[in-house]
Design an enzyme around this catalytic site. Structure first.
Site, PDB file in Angstrom:
ATOM      1  N   ASP A   1      33.798  47.971  31.364  1.00  0.00           N
ATOM      2  CA  ASP A   1      34.394  47.745  32.685  1.00  0.00           C
ATOM      3  C   ASP A   1      35.706  47.000  32.491  1.00  0.00           C
ATOM      4  O   ASP A   1      36.131  46.763  31.343  1.00  0.00           O
ATOM      5  CB  ASP A   1      33.422  46.985  33.604  1.00  0.00           C
ATOM      6  CG  ASP A   1      33.570  47.433  35.056  1.00  0.00           C
ATOM      7  OD1 ASP A   1      34.674  47.287  35.607  1.00  0.00           O
ATOM      8  OD2 ASP A   1      32.590  47.952  35.634  1.00  0.00           O
TER       9      ASP A   1
ATOM     10  N   GLU B   1      35.395  54.018  42.118  1.00  0.00           N
ATOM     11  CA  GLU B   1      36.409  53.032  42.461  1.00  0.00           C
ATOM     12  C   GLU B   1      37.668  53.149  41.605  1.00  0.00           C
ATOM     13  O   GLU B   1      38.031  52.227  40.890  1.00  0.00           O
ATOM     14  CB  GLU B   1      35.797  51.619  42.331  1.00  0.00           C
ATOM     15  CG  GLU B   1      34.636  51.417  43.295  1.00  0.00           C
ATOM     16  CD  GLU B   1      33.966  50.062  43.150  1.00  0.00           C
ATOM     17  OE1 GLU B   1      33.557  49.502  44.173  1.00  0.00           O
ATOM     18  OE2 GLU B   1      33.823  49.561  42.014  1.00  0.00           O
TER      19      GLU B   1
ATOM     20  N   ARG C   1      30.171  42.880  32.679  1.00  0.00           N
ATOM     21  CA  ARG C   1      30.695  41.697  33.394  1.00  0.00           C
ATOM     22  C   ARG C   1      30.222  40.417  32.722  1.00  0.00           C
ATOM     23  O   ARG C   1      30.990  39.483  32.521  1.00  0.00           O
ATOM     24  CB  ARG C   1      30.275  41.743  34.853  1.00  0.00           C
ATOM     25  CG  ARG C   1      31.225  42.487  35.777  1.00  0.00           C
ATOM     26  CD  ARG C   1      31.581  43.886  35.311  1.00  0.00           C
ATOM     27  NE  ARG C   1      32.398  44.597  36.276  1.00  0.00           N
ATOM     28  CZ  ARG C   1      31.892  45.309  37.285  1.00  0.00           C
ATOM     29  NH1 ARG C   1      30.588  45.459  37.437  1.00  0.00           N
ATOM     30  NH2 ARG C   1      32.711  45.901  38.129  1.00  0.00           N
TER      31      ARG C   1
ATOM     32  N   HIS D   1      38.198  51.094  36.416  1.00  0.00           N
ATOM     33  CA  HIS D   1      37.390  50.063  35.730  1.00  0.00           C
ATOM     34  C   HIS D   1      37.652  50.055  34.217  1.00  0.00           C
ATOM     35  O   HIS D   1      36.718  49.927  33.421  1.00  0.00           O
ATOM     36  CB  HIS D   1      35.901  50.281  36.013  1.00  0.00           C
ATOM     37  CG  HIS D   1      35.503  49.883  37.406  1.00  0.00           C
ATOM     38  ND1 HIS D   1      35.494  48.577  37.835  1.00  0.00           N
ATOM     39  CD2 HIS D   1      35.110  50.620  38.477  1.00  0.00           C
ATOM     40  CE1 HIS D   1      35.100  48.528  39.111  1.00  0.00           C
ATOM     41  NE2 HIS D   1      34.869  49.757  39.525  1.00  0.00           N
TER      42      HIS D   1
HETATM   43  C1  ACM Z   1      29.488  50.836  41.924  1.00  0.00           C
HETATM   44  O1  ACM Z   1      28.762  49.989  42.469  1.00  0.00           O
HETATM   45  N1  ACM Z   1      30.785  50.624  41.804  1.00  0.00           N
HETATM   46  C2  ACM Z   1      28.941  52.063  41.399  1.00  0.00           C
END
Ligand code: ACM
Length: 533
Positions: A185, A318, A156, A256
């Site tokens: 990511d 996610e 990030r 991601h």
């Molecule tokens: C996470 O915090 N998405 C592992």
């Protein structure tokens, strides 16, 4: 604390607290220009480290001597019954002896020895005039957990090599032994892959970044980028190894992955997309085709050349299933493999990587979403959405690492004050980190044995400089270190005076931790919104 009687409840001001300490009475060992250090073959790495670090702080040569004449003697003795990574440190007027169960144990003994000196022993050059006296003491110590980790997100916001090396030193100072690097990511790909140069050429930078967590989002209008070369990685891994820190890489799939899809649009389901500029969870995920699997197996093969770690993290968190529901190739895969739904499709994808890693002698590690749709046979689970994932995995006989958000996410706010920079997550104070348990209650002894340990996670959507990183990580990391190293009861009232002393060490290192009484004016982020603001 040289004259504390053995029966005194006042522990040595060492963090993490050692298992057992006994005062050796008054006196101790004063280090001088004549002090010599010896080490047997297995302890030589710690000798080099001690000469470099303590030599710099004290200005003393701490030259290598032979075992008969050296005042500080380091050795490994696996028969001493000290336990994995354990050590014994004995200081008296004549000298200091560190015996480790293994090379890591010797290293931890040397870390304790450094903390027995004044905090200026943590500086990079001598101030002049100090007397370097070690108190007479006997310490017997070993860690509670074998996995004592910290995850650093460099996707990030990028952390250059220099900051990662410094972070490793700070982990080692706290007897932590795993650095989990979150390397990819949506918002950036941060590791050079020779076979696929566009991952970094195109995927390592974005046009701008979301500022804070407000809705609607605001942006800073400034590009951000950076990546580690393979030589940087080799250097980081070797530096960490010399400090008994294993570096565990994470390439996050199949969600991601916007940065990778930007670099190679054929990896995705949606054509060319930009590298992400916003924080959150996004629908753009990897396609589950043979070509994509081949691509990632090649990426992981380069990773295995660089990282000797047994554990290789594949993310798995996610991953929205929206695109797969509407994708002909994903639906065909579900049908061809006889899978029930998109959760099983994700599980199938992770399983392909598990087979690949297992065949190469490694172990797959993933966030707890890898439980959904069935756990791959070799998988170890990192439990982050509470403790439930850890409990389910341990009950199924899989190893787990605990890092639940409520007690482990160091990007979460440290107070409710409006002066606290970018308040996201739930309240997580130093005392909350310290007092929270590690092994979920309700596990049998056999299930609990699958809990390898715990880690804190440093997500950096809202941490864009090393100074801000220090503020969010310390002293919460110091409290965490004691939780995973030290067995027995934890009482924050007992810990706090030791922590205050420890802050003097962090000052000497140059760590800009959050003061215990709250942020200074320059720590605030006026106008940058947190969750719900
Ligand atoms: C996470 O915090 N998405 C592992």
């Amino acid at each position: 604390m040289p004259d504390t009687p053995a029966s005194s409840p006042t522990p040595l001001p060492v963090i993490p607290r050692p298992s057992r300490t006994e005062s050796g009475g008054p006196g101790g060992l004063t280090l001088t220009a004549a002090t010599r250090v010896s080490a047997d073959a297995e302890a030589r790495g710690t000798l080099t480290w001690l000469q470099r670090e303590l030599g710099a702080a004290t200005g003393l040569p701490l030259a290598t001597g032979d075992e008969a004449s050296a005042q500080i003697r380091l050795s490994v003795d696996a028969r001493a019954g000290l336990g994995r990574e354990g050590y014994r440190l004995i200081v008296d007027d004549e000298g200091a002896i560190i015996v480790g169960n293994d090379p890591a144990g010797v290293f931890y003994g040397a870390q304790t020895l450094r903390q027995l000196l004044p905090p200026d022993a943590f500086r990079s050059a001598p101030l002049g005039g100090a007397v370097w006296t070690l108190p007479a003491v006997s310490v017997t110590d070993a860690p509670r957990f074998r996995w004592r980790g910290a995850m650093l997100d460099i996707a990030r916001h990028f952390s250059p090599k220099r900051e990662i090396l410094r972070f490793i030193d700070l982990l080692a100072m706290h007897k932590l032994n795993v650095l989990h690097l979150h390397l990819t990511d949506d918002q950036g790909w941060r590791i050079e892959i020779r076979r696929y140069p566009r991952l970094t050429e195109a995927g390592s930078w974005r046009t701008e970044s979301q500022l804070g967590a407000g809705k609607p989002p605001e942006f800073d209008g400034r590009p951000h980028g950076g990546f580690l070369t393979q030589d940087d990685i080799r250097e980081i891994v070797a530096y960490a190894d010399a400090r008994h820190v294993a570096v565990v890489p994470e390439i996050d799939v199949p969600g991601h992955s916007q940065a990778a899809i930007h670099a190679y649009p054929e990896l995705g389901e949606s054509g060319l997309i930009p590298v992400g500029t916003q924080w959150g969870v996004f629908d753009e995920v990897l396609a589950v085709t043979d070509n994509v699997l081949e691509f990632y197996k090649n990426v992981f093969d380069e990773l295995l050349e660089l990282f000797p770690s047994t554990y290789i993290h594949v993310g798995g968190d996610e991953c929205p299933k929206t695109q797969w529901k509407n994708s002909a190739s994903a639906q065909k895969r579900i049908k061809d493999e006889g899978l029930a739904d998109e959760d099983e499709l994700q599980s199938w994808f992770i399983r392909q990587l598990d087979d690949h890693l297992t065949a190469r002698g490694r172990r797959l590690l993933g966030w707890d979403e890898i439980l959904e749709g069935g756990l791959a046979p070799g998988a170890t689970v990192m439990s982050w959405r509470g403790e439930e994932g850890g409990i389910a995995a341990a009950r199924a006989g899989h190893d787990v690492i605990m890092s639940p958000t409520a007690t482990s996410y160091l990007d979460y706010k440290q107070s409710e004050s409006e002066d606290e920079p970018i308040r996201v997550g739930t309240l997580l104070r130093t005392e909350d980190v310290y007092t929270a348990g590690t092994v979920p209650p309700g596990l049998t002894e056999e299930e609990a044995a699958h809990v390898l340990g715990a880690q804190v996670n440093v997500w950096v959507e809202h941490i864009d400089t090393p100074r801000r990183l220090d503020y969010m990580v310390f002293p919460r990391l110091s409290a965490f270190a004691e939780k995973v190293w030290s067995a027995g009861e934890r009482d924050y009232a007992e810990f706090e005076p030791r922590l205050e002393r420890h802050l003097e060490r962090l000052d000497a290192v140059g760590v800009e931790y959050r003061p215990l009484d709250g942020p200074r004016p320059w720590h605030t982020r006026p106008g940058v919104r947190g969750w719900g603001e």
